[in-house]
Design a protein around this motif. Structure first.
Motif, mmCIF file in Angstrom:
data_model
loop_
_atom_site.group_PDB
_atom_site.id
_atom_site.type_symbol
_atom_site.label_atom_id
_atom_site.label_comp_id
_atom_site.label_asym_id
_atom_site.label_seq_id
_atom_site.Cartn_x
_atom_site.Cartn_y
_atom_site.Cartn_z
ATOM 1 N N SER A 184 0.842 -1.199 0.000
ATOM 2 C CA SER A 184 0.000 0.000 0.000
ATOM 3 C C SER A 184 0.878 1.251 0.000
ATOM 4 O O SER A 184 1.853 1.346 0.744
ATOM 5 C CB SER A 184 -0.894 0.011 1.230
ATOM 6 N N GLU A 185 0.490 2.228 -0.807
ATOM 7 C CA GLU A 185 1.225 3.504 -0.857
ATOM 8 C C GLU A 185 1.077 4.277 0.446
ATOM 9 O O GLU A 185 1.832 5.191 0.732
ATOM 10 C CB GLU A 185 0.736 4.351 -2.037
ATOM 11 N N VAL A 186 0.071 3.887 1.243
ATOM 12 C CA VAL A 186 -0.171 4.589 2.509
ATOM 13 C C VAL A 186 0.858 4.137 3.563
ATOM 14 O O VAL A 186 1.239 4.917 4.432
ATOM 15 C CB VAL A 186 -1.619 4.309 2.988
ATOM 16 N N GLY A 235 -7.486 -6.345 -0.175
ATOM 17 C CA GLY A 235 -7.856 -4.930 -0.117
ATOM 18 C C GLY A 235 -9.357 -4.780 -0.159
ATOM 19 O O GLY A 235 -10.094 -5.678 0.261
ATOM 20 N N SER A 236 -9.804 -3.654 -0.690
ATOM 21 C CA SER A 236 -11.231 -3.343 -0.631
ATOM 22 C C SER A 236 -12.026 -4.137 -1.667
ATOM 23 O O SER A 236 -11.493 -4.560 -2.698
ATOM 24 C CB SER A 236 -11.430 -1.853 -0.867
ATOM 25 N N THR A 237 -13.301 -4.269 -1.395
ATOM 26 C CA THR A 237 -14.195 -4.994 -2.301
ATOM 27 C C THR A 237 -14.281 -4.286 -3.652
ATOM 28 O O THR A 237 -14.278 -4.936 -4.702
ATOM 29 C CB THR A 237 -15.579 -5.128 -1.636
ATOM 30 N N GLU A 398 -22.565 -1.603 5.374
ATOM 31 C CA GLU A 398 -21.277 -1.328 4.714
ATOM 32 C C GLU A 398 -20.123 -1.348 5.697
ATOM 33 O O GLU A 398 -20.271 -0.958 6.858
ATOM 34 C CB GLU A 398 -21.317 0.049 4.027
ATOM 35 N N GLU A 399 -18.962 -1.734 5.201
ATOM 36 C CA GLU A 399 -17.764 -1.777 6.032
ATOM 37 C C GLU A 399 -17.331 -0.354 6.411
ATOM 38 O O GLU A 399 -17.272 0.514 5.544
ATOM 39 C CB GLU A 399 -16.640 -2.461 5.241
ATOM 40 N N ILE A 400 -17.059 -0.133 7.691
ATOM 41 C CA ILE A 400 -16.548 1.182 8.129
ATOM 42 C C ILE A 400 -15.030 1.106 8.268
ATOM 43 O O ILE A 400 -14.307 1.986 7.886
ATOM 44 C CB ILE A 400 -17.201 1.618 9.462
HETATM 45 P P1 NAD Z 1 -7.542 -0.738 -1.295
HETATM 46 O O1 NAD Z 1 -8.354 -1.697 -2.103
HETATM 47 O O2 NAD Z 1 -7.775 0.690 -1.491
HETATM 48 O O3 NAD Z 1 -5.983 -0.967 -1.589
HETATM 49 C C1 NAD Z 1 -5.360 -2.208 -1.407
HETATM 50 C C2 NAD Z 1 -4.143 -2.278 -2.311
HETATM 51 O O4 NAD Z 1 -4.581 -2.271 -3.659
HETATM 52 C C3 NAD Z 1 -3.188 -1.100 -2.168
HETATM 53 O O5 NAD Z 1 -1.873 -1.546 -2.350
HETATM 54 C C4 NAD Z 1 -3.600 -0.206 -3.323
HETATM 55 O O6 NAD Z 1 -2.580 0.643 -3.780
HETATM 56 C C5 NAD Z 1 -3.943 -1.232 -4.366
HETATM 57 N N1 NAD Z 1 -4.871 -0.771 -5.413
HETATM 58 C C6 NAD Z 1 -5.806 0.200 -5.332
HETATM 59 N N2 NAD Z 1 -6.427 0.349 -6.535
HETATM 60 C C7 NAD Z 1 -5.879 -0.588 -7.359
HETATM 61 C C8 NAD Z 1 -6.112 -0.958 -8.711
HETATM 62 N N3 NAD Z 1 -7.005 -0.347 -9.468
HETATM 63 N N4 NAD Z 1 -5.380 -1.976 -9.218
HETATM 64 C C9 NAD Z 1 -4.476 -2.617 -8.470
HETATM 65 N N5 NAD Z 1 -4.194 -2.309 -7.191
HETATM 66 C C10 NAD Z 1 -4.902 -1.300 -6.643
HETATM 67 O O7 NAD Z 1 -7.715 -1.185 0.218
HETATM 68 P P2 NAD Z 1 -7.096 -0.488 1.509
HETATM 69 O O8 NAD Z 1 -7.881 0.736 1.790
HETATM 70 O O9 NAD Z 1 -5.615 -0.407 1.371
HETATM 71 O O10 NAD Z 1 -7.385 -1.615 2.624
HETATM 72 C C11 NAD Z 1 -8.565 -1.709 3.343
HETATM 73 C C12 NAD Z 1 -9.443 -2.804 2.786
HETATM 74 O O11 NAD Z 1 -8.750 -4.041 2.773
HETATM 75 C C13 NAD Z 1 -10.661 -3.048 3.644
HETATM 76 O O12 NAD Z 1 -11.779 -3.203 2.807
HETATM 77 C C14 NAD Z 1 -10.352 -4.339 4.354
HETATM 78 O O13 NAD Z 1 -11.464 -5.094 4.766
HETATM 79 C C15 NAD Z 1 -9.569 -5.058 3.311
HETATM 80 N N6 NAD Z 1 -8.771 -6.132 3.901
HETATM 81 C C16 NAD Z 1 -9.135 -7.429 3.673
HETATM 82 C C17 NAD Z 1 -8.417 -8.458 4.254
HETATM 83 C C18 NAD Z 1 -8.782 -9.900 4.026
HETATM 84 O O14 NAD Z 1 -7.960 -10.762 4.320
HETATM 85 N N7 NAD Z 1 -9.958 -10.207 3.519
HETATM 86 C C19 NAD Z 1 -7.319 -8.150 5.055
HETATM 87 C C20 NAD Z 1 -6.991 -6.820 5.273
HETATM 88 C C21 NAD Z 1 -7.719 -5.814 4.685
#
Ligand code: NAD
Length: 495
Positions: A184-186, A235-237, A398-400
């Motif tokens: 993550s860039e964050v 990451g996010s849904t 929704e997920e917070i």
């Molecule tokens: P995010 O989806 O915004 O980003 C996740 C990663 O994907 C980051 O590295 C981001 O740079 C990258 N990304 C973003 N857009 C992209 C694209 N178009 N193509 C490819 N990569 C892209 O998620 P976030 O805000 O970093 O993390 C929080 C989310 O992650 C929450 O929804 C959380 O529930 C989920 N999460 C799920 C699990 C699991 O195991 N199911 C574990 C931890 C977090």
């Protein structure tokens, strides 16, 4: 504290983005920039994929035990750097350093140790076929080879940065793949440190490549790269949905670990007193890491007979989670990860108020005077308990992903299961009861990839991990991960 600029790690060398562009990296506890990371694009990703491709023949042909030794070295080095990495992770994410030291960093080492040794102890299948029951059947011996798939693209989120990145890197490398990882860039700091340790551990150049940058550019380029056949994403849904479309169209193998809205179900016989009480467990499940764990129990469903007592206990527990400087060893509640995320959490609590929900505690950032001076510009939010919301409203649906928990009452087991299963997600759930039959019955009825009974976040790395519905596709962990990163090839020999 200002740390040196971070770099991409490509072909064994630390390099800036080819464009020279960088992104600021912030310390959530202070709101101040502490370093920069490369703002990479398709060109950087392409170079990393090339380096990974070049390293693949030698790494995949290396004896498994040799690969394993190097990955165990890396696990040892992570442990040897526990303090430094914990401080770095805490600074980058806002999580309490005590949490990074007890969970994030030890688990990152465990990921390498587990998969480095698991890969040595898995056998491939053999089927001795006697020809019976199948027209034209002949006697034959089948065996299945499992070969690494090539370059794996590994994309991870900010909430457990090193923990989740290594959860992907370890099985990919242990099975002979090479990889391009996009943290993550964050929260890019510990990924950079991992690359330094990988050199020390003897992981050959090009086997592990890390490209920093924004999701749409660096992440998107990795997903779309024609020579990356495997994508593992957490990451996010919403992003997972986009990846499923893009990668699916290119026939890539994809694993998606996405969001959750996990029910925490408390039955009328749940223990209500002491450190092992349902309330104590709910406080941990709701607020650990400021509620920023995909597995957090963010929807408490409690039997009507316990509701008021349970809410009172939860509020007391939430109030006891006093926010402090994450760098302080005594702090149990840190900052949320970014200003943008803080706004999202605030917005959801505002929505809860507008929907008629009752905010029992929290619902705001702590007064600056209540924080150490260094943290007064930081992104803090008080642990928040909300009741009185309907099941179909967006705050419940929704997920917070923050320190906010909703509580709803139920009257029967059927109703509890219906409410628990009543969102688009299906990641994790918790059942608290002393009734063994009920525990098994409810566990079998819940639509969730993980069900914890009378516990939370107990993770045996051999078990399948993942979600249903909008929580994802596929399973990580144990043999599931070893299979995901390998191609099965059945060989049938006529006898
Ligand atoms: P995010 O989806 O915004 O980003 C996740 C990663 O994907 C980051 O590295 C981001 O740079 C990258 N990304 C973003 N857009 C992209 C694209 N178009 N193509 C490819 N990569 C892209 O998620 P976030 O805000 O970093 O993390 C929080 C989310 O992650 C929450 O929804 C959380 O529930 C989920 N999460 C799920 C699990 C699991 O195991 N199911 C574990 C931890 C977090």
């Amino acid at each position: 504290m200002h740390t040196p600029p971070l770099a991409n790690f490509i072909g064994g060398r630390f390099v800036p983005a080819k464009s020279g562009q960088t992104l600021e990296v912030f310390e959530p506890a202070t709101g101040k920039a502490v370093t920069t990371a490369p703002d990479s694009d398709a060109g950087d990703v392409h170079e990393a994929v090339q380096a990974a491709e070049e390293a693949f023949p030698a790494w995949s042909a290396m004896a498994a035990v040799e690969r394993s030794k190097r990955l165990v070295n890396l696990a040892d080095l992570i442990e040897a750097n526990l303090d430094r990495l914990s401080r770095m992770e805490s600074m980058d994410t806002g999580k309490p350093v005590a949490l990074a030291r007890s969970v994030d960093i030890p688990r990152s080492a465990a990921n390498f140790r587990f998969f480095a040794t698991a890969a040595l102890h898995t056998s491939s299948e053999c089927h001795d076929f006697d020809g019976g029951g199948v027209p034209g059947g002949l006697r034959a011996l089948n065996y299945t080879l499992r070969r690494p798939r090539g370059v794996a693209g590994l994309i991870s989120p900010w909430n457990l940065p090193l923990y989740l990145l290594t959860w992907k890197i370890a099985p990919a490398l242990a099975t002979g793949n090479t990889c391009v990882a996009k943290p993550s860039e964050v929260t890019p700091m510990t990924a950079h440190a991992l690359c330094e340790l990988a050199v020390e551990a003897g992981i050959s150049s090009g086997v592990l490549n890390v490209v920093h940058g924004r999701g749409v550019d660096a992440g998107g380029s990795l997903v779309k790269h024609a020579r990356v056949p495997t994508i593992s994403f957490t990451g996010s849904t919403a992003v997972g949905q986009w990846i499923a479309r893009e990668a699916g169209g290119m026939f890539k193998r994809v694993s998606l670990e996405l969001g959750g809205k996990n029910p925490f179900i408390v039955f009328e016989d749940a223990p209500m007193e002491g450190p092992e009480s349902a309330v104590a467990l709910a406080v941990r499940a709701a607020f650990t890491n400021q509620g920023q764990i995909c597995l957090c129990g963010s929807r408490v469903l409690v039997h009507k007979s316990l509701h008021d007592r349970f809410v009172a206990g939860l509020v007391e527990g939430a109030r006891a989670q006093i926010a402090g400087d994450p760098a302080d060893e005594r702090t149990r509640q840190g900052a949320v990860v970014s200003a943008q995320h803080l706004e999202k959490v605030r917005g959801m609590v505002e929505a809860a108020r507008e929907l008629g929900g009752r905010v029992h505690c929290g619902g705001k950032s702590p007064a600056p005077g209540g924080l150490p001076e260094r943290c007064r510009g930081g992104w803090f939010y008080e642990p928040t308990v909300v009741t009185g919301l309907p099941q179909d409203c967006r705050v419940v649906q929704e997920e917070i992903f923050g320190p906010v928990v909703t509580v709803q009452a139920f009257e029967s087991e059927e109703e509890a299961v219906r409410l628990a299963n009543g969102t688009k997600y299906g990641l994790a759930s918790v059942v608290v009861t002393r009734d063994v039959s009920r525990a098994h019955r409810v566990a079998g009825a819940l639509n969730a990839g993980v069900v914890w009974v009378n516990c939370w976040m107990v993770r045996d790395l051999r078990t399948p991990f993942g979600g249903m519905g909008a929580s994802g596709v596929g399973r990580e962990g144990g043999v599931e991960a070893l299979r995901f990163f390998t191609e099965g090839r059945n060989v049938c020999v006529r006898l």
